[in-house]
Design an enzyme around this catalytic site. Structure first.
Site, PDB file in Angstrom:
ATOM      1  N   GLY A  12      -0.874   0.697  49.809  1.00 19.94           N
ATOM      2  CA  GLY A  12      -1.626   1.086  48.618  1.00 19.94           C
ATOM      3  C   GLY A  12      -1.016   2.223  47.814  1.00 19.94           C
ATOM      4  O   GLY A  12      -1.710   2.876  47.040  1.00 19.94           O
ATOM      5  N   SER A  13       0.309   2.430  47.938  1.00 18.39           N
ATOM      6  CA  SER A  13       0.907   3.541  47.170  1.00 18.39           C
ATOM      7  C   SER A  13       0.822   3.266  45.671  1.00 18.39           C
ATOM      8  O   SER A  13       0.579   4.188  44.875  1.00 18.39           O
ATOM      9  CB  SER A  13       2.356   3.803  47.600  1.00 18.39           C
ATOM     10  OG  SER A  13       3.206   2.758  47.186  1.00 18.39           O
ATOM     11  N   ASN A  14       0.993   2.013  45.261  1.00 15.05           N
ATOM     12  CA  ASN A  14       0.851   1.690  43.833  1.00 15.05           C
ATOM     13  C   ASN A  14      -0.591   1.881  43.385  1.00 15.05           C
ATOM     14  O   ASN A  14      -0.847   2.418  42.299  1.00 15.05           O
ATOM     15  CB  ASN A  14       1.312   0.255  43.550  1.00 15.05           C
ATOM     16  CG  ASN A  14       2.811   0.152  43.424  1.00 15.05           C
ATOM     17  OD1 ASN A  14       3.385   0.593  42.446  1.00 15.05           O
ATOM     18  ND2 ASN A  14       3.459  -0.396  44.439  1.00 15.05           N
ATOM     19  N   LEU A  86      -0.998 -10.220  49.024  1.00 12.90           N
ATOM     20  CA  LEU A  86      -0.078 -11.270  49.481  1.00 12.90           C
ATOM     21  C   LEU A  86      -0.683 -12.674  49.513  1.00 12.90           C
ATOM     22  O   LEU A  86       0.034 -13.641  49.736  1.00 12.90           O
ATOM     23  CB  LEU A  86       0.497 -10.909  50.859  1.00 12.90           C
ATOM     24  CG  LEU A  86       1.222  -9.553  50.891  1.00 12.90           C
ATOM     25  CD1 LEU A  86       1.800  -9.272  52.265  1.00 12.90           C
ATOM     26  CD2 LEU A  86       2.300  -9.452  49.820  1.00 12.90           C
ATOM     27  N   ILE A  89      -3.511 -16.451  44.501  1.00 14.03           N
ATOM     28  CA  ILE A  89      -4.772 -16.278  43.762  1.00 14.03           C
ATOM     29  C   ILE A  89      -5.369 -17.653  43.465  1.00 14.03           C
ATOM     30  O   ILE A  89      -4.698 -18.516  42.887  1.00 14.03           O
ATOM     31  CB  ILE A  89      -4.529 -15.502  42.443  1.00 14.03           C
ATOM     32  CG1 ILE A  89      -3.907 -14.126  42.728  1.00 14.03           C
ATOM     33  CG2 ILE A  89      -5.814 -15.365  41.653  1.00 14.03           C
ATOM     34  CD1 ILE A  89      -4.786 -13.175  43.515  1.00 14.03           C
ATOM     35  N   ASN A 103       0.799  -8.917  37.982  1.00 18.52           N
ATOM     36  CA  ASN A 103       1.344  -8.667  39.314  1.00 18.52           C
ATOM     37  C   ASN A 103       2.612  -7.839  39.178  1.00 18.52           C
ATOM     38  O   ASN A 103       3.281  -7.878  38.138  1.00 18.52           O
ATOM     39  CB  ASN A 103       1.678 -10.014  39.975  1.00 18.52           C
ATOM     40  CG  ASN A 103       2.259  -9.852  41.366  1.00 18.52           C
ATOM     41  OD1 ASN A 103       1.795  -9.015  42.169  1.00 18.52           O
ATOM     42  ND2 ASN A 103       3.281 -10.631  41.688  1.00 18.52           N
ATOM     43  N   HIS A 105       6.282  -7.373  41.191  1.00 15.00           N
ATOM     44  CA  HIS A 105       7.129  -7.984  42.219  1.00 15.00           C
ATOM     45  C   HIS A 105       8.352  -7.089  42.433  1.00 15.00           C
ATOM     46  O   HIS A 105       8.959  -6.634  41.455  1.00 15.00           O
ATOM     47  CB  HIS A 105       7.560  -9.389  41.766  1.00 15.00           C
ATOM     48  CG  HIS A 105       8.280 -10.124  42.844  1.00 15.00           C
ATOM     49  ND1 HIS A 105       7.629 -10.717  43.905  1.00 15.00           N
ATOM     50  CD2 HIS A 105       9.603 -10.324  43.064  1.00 15.00           C
ATOM     51  CE1 HIS A 105       8.516 -11.264  44.716  1.00 15.00           C
ATOM     52  NE2 HIS A 105       9.727 -11.039  44.234  1.00 15.00           N
ATOM     53  N   ASP A 146       4.623 -16.111  41.259  1.00 15.40           N
ATOM     54  CA  ASP A 146       5.696 -15.312  40.641  1.00 15.40           C
ATOM     55  C   ASP A 146       6.342 -15.953  39.416  1.00 15.40           C
ATOM     56  O   ASP A 146       7.496 -15.659  39.094  1.00 15.40           O
ATOM     57  CB  ASP A 146       6.809 -15.005  41.672  1.00 15.40           C
ATOM     58  CG  ASP A 146       6.313 -14.150  42.821  1.00 15.40           C
ATOM     59  OD1 ASP A 146       5.368 -13.379  42.611  1.00 15.40           O
ATOM     60  OD2 ASP A 146       6.875 -14.258  43.920  1.00 15.40           O
ATOM     61  N   GLU A 175       8.413   1.311  40.668  1.00 17.32           N
ATOM     62  CA  GLU A 175       7.040   0.797  40.515  1.00 17.32           C
ATOM     63  C   GLU A 175       6.089   1.926  40.130  1.00 17.32           C
ATOM     64  O   GLU A 175       5.276   1.792  39.206  1.00 17.32           O
ATOM     65  CB  GLU A 175       6.583   0.141  41.828  1.00 17.32           C
ATOM     66  CG  GLU A 175       7.388  -1.106  42.161  1.00 17.32           C
ATOM     67  CD  GLU A 175       6.915  -1.820  43.412  1.00 17.32           C
ATOM     68  OE1 GLU A 175       7.140  -3.036  43.493  1.00 17.32           O
ATOM     69  OE2 GLU A 175       6.343  -1.188  44.312  1.00 17.32           O
TER      70      GLU A 175
HETATM   71  C1  GAR Z   1       5.190  -3.248  46.424  1.00 23.47           C
HETATM   72  O1  GAR Z   1       6.554  -2.938  46.547  1.00 23.47           O
HETATM   73  C2  GAR Z   1       5.007  -4.551  45.669  1.00 23.47           C
HETATM   74  O2  GAR Z   1       5.991  -4.784  44.707  1.00 23.47           O
HETATM   75  C3  GAR Z   1       5.113  -5.557  46.784  1.00 23.47           C
HETATM   76  O3  GAR Z   1       4.391  -4.977  47.842  1.00 23.47           O
HETATM   77  C4  GAR Z   1       4.581  -3.553  47.796  1.00 23.47           C
HETATM   78  C5  GAR Z   1       3.243  -2.895  48.005  1.00 23.47           C
HETATM   79  O4  GAR Z   1       3.403  -1.510  48.218  1.00 23.47           O
HETATM   80  N1  GAR Z   1       4.560  -6.835  46.373  1.00 23.47           N
HETATM   81  C6  GAR Z   1       5.084  -7.998  46.733  1.00 23.47           C
HETATM   82  O5  GAR Z   1       6.047  -8.089  47.482  1.00 23.47           O
HETATM   83  C7  GAR Z   1       4.395  -9.219  46.128  1.00 23.47           C
HETATM   84  N2  GAR Z   1       5.174 -10.400  46.299  1.00 23.47           N
HETATM   85  P1  GAR Z   1       2.136  -0.534  48.175  1.00 23.47           P
HETATM   86  O6  GAR Z   1       1.047  -1.105  49.093  1.00 23.47           O
HETATM   87  O7  GAR Z   1       2.649   0.769  48.712  1.00 23.47           O
HETATM   88  O8  GAR Z   1       1.667  -0.425  46.760  1.00 23.47           O
END
Ligand code: GAR
Length: 189
Positions: A12-14, A86, A89, A103, A105, A146, A175
């Protein structure tokens, strides 16, 4: 007020960056719901620390039932942000949120996308193919994994001695730098 739901299944850093951004921005935009399919995900602790509502979802209703659409509508969710979510949807949500769901990626789509391509699997594939650059893609979500319209991409160099971990760090930095601002731009149009 425009209300965002973030769908996330991991650390969940994003999600944390986006929540912080809209708290500081003091606009009529807020993250009001975190949707998650993993009861142990770090993003749930983040939601709790900000006092943001969470919806823990199960496979059966998500894929074969109402896809939790009534809950999203009851909470007046205007926009959906996928941030490390993951599961595919369901079409019910895609139809209800056409052009209102994006999304992120961790690679330069259309390369390194599709089912099973997430997190470190993407970075390992990029390194195995000896790419000299990677990056991030922010795109609208449609019914093909995607493949929705690309809104934004940013790149970073891949060095000879990068590992999946060091590359993941660079990608996360991109990101965190861009995702919130892109969401803001779309919602402010
Ligand atoms: C992120 O790097 C995102 O781009 C990736 O999961 C990570 C989640 O990080 N998403 C995918 O790979 C989708 N296909 P986070 O939980 O620290 O935000």
């Amino acid at each position: 007020m425009q209300q965002i739901a973030i769908f996330a299944s991991g650390a969940g850093s994003n999600a944390a960056k986006i929540i912080d951004y809209f708290i500081s921005a003091k606009k009529q935009i807020t993250v009001s719901l975190i949707v998650c399919n993993n009861p142990n995900a770090g993003v749930l602790k983040i939601a709790a620390s900000y006092n943001i509502a969470t919806l823990l979802i199960d496979k059966e209703p998500f894929f074969k039932g109402d896809a939790y659409l009534p809950q999203l509508q009851e909470m007046n969710i205007d926009f959906i942000v996928l941030a490390g979510f993951l599961w595919k949807i369901p079409e019910k949500i895609i139809t209800a949120y056409t052009n209102r769901m994006i999304n992120i990626h961790p690679a330069l789509l259309p390369k390194y996308g599709g089912k099973g391509m997430y997190g470190d699997k993407v970075h390992t594939a990029v390194l195995n193919n000896k790419e000299t650059q990677s990056g991030i893609t922010i795109h609208f979500v449609n019914k093909h994994y995607d493949e929705g319209e690309i809104i934004f991409q940013a790149t970073c160099p891949v060095d000879k001695n990068d590992t999946p971990e060091t590359l993941a760090k660079k990608i996360h930095a991109l990101e965190h730098k861009h995702y919130s601002a892109i969401i803001d731009t779309i919602l402010s149009q």
